[in-house]
Design a protein around this motif. Structure first.
Motif, short mmCIF file in Angstrom:
data_model
loop_
_atom_site.label_atom_id
_atom_site.label_comp_id
_atom_site.label_asym_id
_atom_site.label_seq_id
_atom_site.Cartn_x
_atom_site.Cartn_y
_atom_site.Cartn_z
N GLY A 25 0.82 -1.20 0.00
CA GLY A 25 0.00 0.00 0.00
C GLY A 25 0.86 1.24 0.00
N SER A 26 0.26 2.36 -0.34
CA SER A 26 0.97 3.63 -0.35
C SER A 26 -0.03 4.77 -0.24
CB SER A 26 1.79 3.79 -1.63
OG SER A 26 2.49 5.02 -1.62
N SER A 27 0.41 5.87 0.38
CA SER A 27 -0.43 7.05 0.51
C SER A 27 -0.18 8.05 -0.61
CB SER A 27 -0.17 7.73 1.87
OG SER A 27 1.20 8.09 1.98
N THR A 28 0.71 7.71 -1.55
CA THR A 28 1.03 8.61 -2.64
C THR A 28 0.65 8.00 -3.98
OG1 THR A 28 2.83 9.82 -3.74
CG2 THR A 28 3.36 7.66 -2.83
N ASP A 29 0.40 8.85 -4.96
CA ASP A 29 0.14 8.39 -6.32
C ASP A 29 1.40 8.40 -7.16
OD1 ASP A 29 -2.57 8.07 -5.82
OD2 ASP A 29 -3.01 10.18 -6.27
N ASP A 30 2.50 8.93 -6.60
CA ASP A 30 3.77 9.00 -7.34
C ASP A 30 4.52 7.68 -7.15
OD1 ASP A 30 5.97 9.78 -8.75
OD2 ASP A 30 6.77 11.10 -7.19
N GLU A 49 14.27 -1.13 -6.46
CA GLU A 49 14.14 0.28 -6.10
C GLU A 49 12.67 0.64 -6.03
OE1 GLU A 49 15.89 4.72 -7.14
OE2 GLU A 49 16.26 3.06 -8.54
N PHE A 50 12.27 1.13 -4.86
CA PHE A 50 10.91 1.60 -4.67
C PHE A 50 11.03 3.06 -4.23
CE2 PHE A 50 10.72 -2.97 -4.13
CZ PHE A 50 9.67 -3.30 -4.98
N ALA A 51 10.91 3.96 -5.19
CA ALA A 51 11.15 5.39 -4.95
C ALA A 51 9.87 6.07 -4.49
CB ALA A 51 11.70 6.04 -6.21
N PHE A 52 9.27 5.50 -3.44
CA PHE A 52 8.08 6.07 -2.83
C PHE A 52 7.90 5.41 -1.48
CE2 PHE A 52 6.80 2.36 -5.18
CZ PHE A 52 5.75 1.79 -4.49
N GLU A 53 6.91 5.85 -0.73
CA GLU A 53 6.61 5.26 0.57
C GLU A 53 5.67 4.08 0.34
OE1 GLU A 53 7.85 6.74 3.58
OE2 GLU A 53 9.05 7.83 2.11
N MET A 54 6.09 2.89 0.78
CA MET A 54 5.29 1.69 0.50
C MET A 54 5.25 0.79 1.72
SD MET A 54 5.87 -1.25 -2.43
CE MET A 54 6.87 -2.38 -1.44
N SER A 55 4.05 0.38 2.12
CA SER A 55 3.90 -0.62 3.17
C SER A 55 3.84 -2.00 2.53
CB SER A 55 2.62 -0.36 3.98
OG SER A 55 1.48 -0.51 3.16
N TYR A 56 4.26 -3.02 3.30
CA TYR A 56 4.21 -4.39 2.78
C TYR A 56 3.81 -5.35 3.90
CZ TYR A 56 8.92 -4.44 4.85
OH TYR A 56 9.99 -4.32 5.71
N ASP A 57 3.08 -6.37 3.52
CA ASP A 57 2.69 -7.46 4.43
C ASP A 57 2.78 -8.73 3.59
OD1 ASP A 57 1.54 -9.25 6.18
OD2 ASP A 57 -0.04 -7.88 6.83
N VAL A 58 3.80 -9.56 3.87
CA VAL A 58 4.20 -10.62 2.94
C VAL A 58 4.14 -11.98 3.63
CG1 VAL A 58 5.99 -11.37 1.31
CG2 VAL A 58 5.79 -8.94 1.90
N ASP A 59 3.62 -12.98 2.91
CA ASP A 59 3.63 -14.35 3.40
C ASP A 59 5.05 -14.92 3.34
OD1 ASP A 59 0.94 -14.06 3.69
OD2 ASP A 59 0.38 -15.46 2.10
N ALA A 60 5.26 -16.07 3.94
CA ALA A 60 6.58 -16.70 3.95
C ALA A 60 7.11 -16.89 2.54
CB ALA A 60 6.51 -18.04 4.67
N LEU A 61 8.39 -16.60 2.36
CA LEU A 61 9.02 -16.66 1.04
C LEU A 61 9.48 -18.07 0.66
CD1 LEU A 61 11.28 -13.47 1.26
CD2 LEU A 61 9.14 -13.70 -0.01
N GLY A 62 9.75 -18.90 1.66
CA GLY A 62 10.30 -20.22 1.37
C GLY A 62 11.76 -20.20 1.00
N LYS A 63 12.40 -19.06 1.12
CA LYS A 63 13.82 -18.90 0.77
C LYS A 63 14.53 -18.11 1.86
CE LYS A 63 13.38 -20.54 -3.51
NZ LYS A 63 13.41 -19.62 -4.68
N ILE A 64 15.82 -18.33 1.97
CA ILE A 64 16.66 -17.42 2.76
C ILE A 64 16.79 -16.14 1.97
CG2 ILE A 64 19.01 -17.03 3.61
CD1 ILE A 64 19.12 -20.12 4.00
N CYS A 65 16.54 -15.02 2.61
CA CYS A 65 16.53 -13.73 1.91
C CYS A 65 17.52 -12.78 2.59
CB CYS A 65 15.13 -13.14 1.93
SG CYS A 65 15.01 -11.55 1.08
#
Length: 308
Positions: A25-30, A49-65
């Motif tokens: 999610g994000s509060s900006t349109d840019d 590169e995410f050149a904006f304000e972004m929230s994330y809620d992610v399920d398990a990746l199954g990988k070492i990250c």
């Protein structure tokens, strides 16, 4: 694989297909998002590169990250099972999440790399046939993190350049080297079993040993040692096993025994110092327990040392 977008819904769809089910999610349109992935089965390296304000809620990746932040910030990063959320900035490298944990947080105009490793690759470096896990998301030292970062950079160049990475043998060797570096950088359970041969200790272990040496005559807990070394208790335990060959509390006990032996050796057998007083001075509250540990360590009783 390269992805670029200025649309949040399109970005979320791509990230779901590339990583795991998630909500962003994000509060900006840019919106300005880009992902540049290179790799092969078992290992991928993404430049994100995410050149904006972004929230994330992610399920398990199954990988070492592994995440290496170049600019911007990742804030309020919370993994299921962590006690507290953490924030990270430029120059930091961390294990972003265990393979089986979901996570959430916020990205602030960040550029960073994601190195994704299949957990099964770690088993080749284990002492036994079992699941290998990283036990802490922080590297054991800044030097270890820097060496791992150089290894990731080298592997990316190997996988990206046909001249360097064209040979399957070269690619496989580079991946094996990356996995070995990961195990040298993060506390893990690969060496469970017999204590490993001690090697050069990282700064965090040296800080812990210095704290023990300075406070050997006082009541000391493993939590206090961990705090002095800037490691979690679990990370401290595994760092000591890997670099010292024993647990922190065993090192504390051996330090106290060595100090007690030095005092008994120097003492006048007819003077005021007794075995009991020396034992108490070094936090051995049970004379019989002290005598048993002493004999096990030095092959003679404390009284024999004092008399000699």
């Amino acid at each position: 694989m390269t992805f670029e977008s200025t649309n949040l819904e399109q970005t979320e769809h791509f990230l779901i297909n590339s990583y795991a089910p998630m909500r962003i999610g994000s509060s900006t349109d840019d919106i300005r998002a880009s992902v540049d992935r290179i790799g092969e089965p078992g290992v991928t390296i993404d430049q994100n590169e995410f050149a904006f304000e972004m929230s994330y809620d992610v399920d398990a990746l199954g990988k070492i990250c592994l995440c290496s932040i170049e600019s911007g910030a990742i804030a309020d990063h919370q993994v299921d099972g962590w006690r507290d959320a953490e924030s990270f900035g430029p120059g930091q490298l961390l294990s972003f999440t265990p393979p089986d944990r979901s996570f959430r947080g916020r990205i602030h105009n960040a550029r960073y790399s994601f190195t994704m490793v299949d957990p099964s690759l770690l088993a080749r470096f284990a002492d036994a046939d079992r699941r290998i896990e990283l036990l802490d998301h922080h590297p054991i030292s800044a030097n270890a993190a820097a060496q791992l970062q150089r290894t990731i950079t080298h592997l990316r160049s190997v996988l990206a350049e046909p001249e360097m990475g064209g040979s399957p043998l070269v690619r496989a060797s580079a991946i094996d080297y990356l996995v070995a570096r990961v195990l040298e950088t993060f506390p893990n359970n690969a060496a469970d079993g017999d204590a490993p041969t001690p090697v050069a200790a990282p700064p965090a272990v040296r800080r812990a040993k210095a704290y023990i040496d300075e406070n050997a005559g006082s009541p000391v807990s493993v939590g206090e040692i961990a705090a002095a070394s800037s490691l979690t208790v679990r990370a401290l335990q595994y760092a000591f096993r890997r670099h010292v060959g024993m647990t922190p509390m065993n090192y504390l006990r051996q330090t106290r025994l060595d100090r007690a032996r030095a005092e008994l050796t120097a003492a006048d057998p007819y003077g005021p110092d007794s075995v009991t007083s020396v034992a108490l001075r070094w936090s051995f509250l049970s004379p019989s327990r002290f005598a048993a540990l002493y004999r096990e360590a030095f092959g003679e009783t404390p009284s024999q040392t004092l008399r000699s």
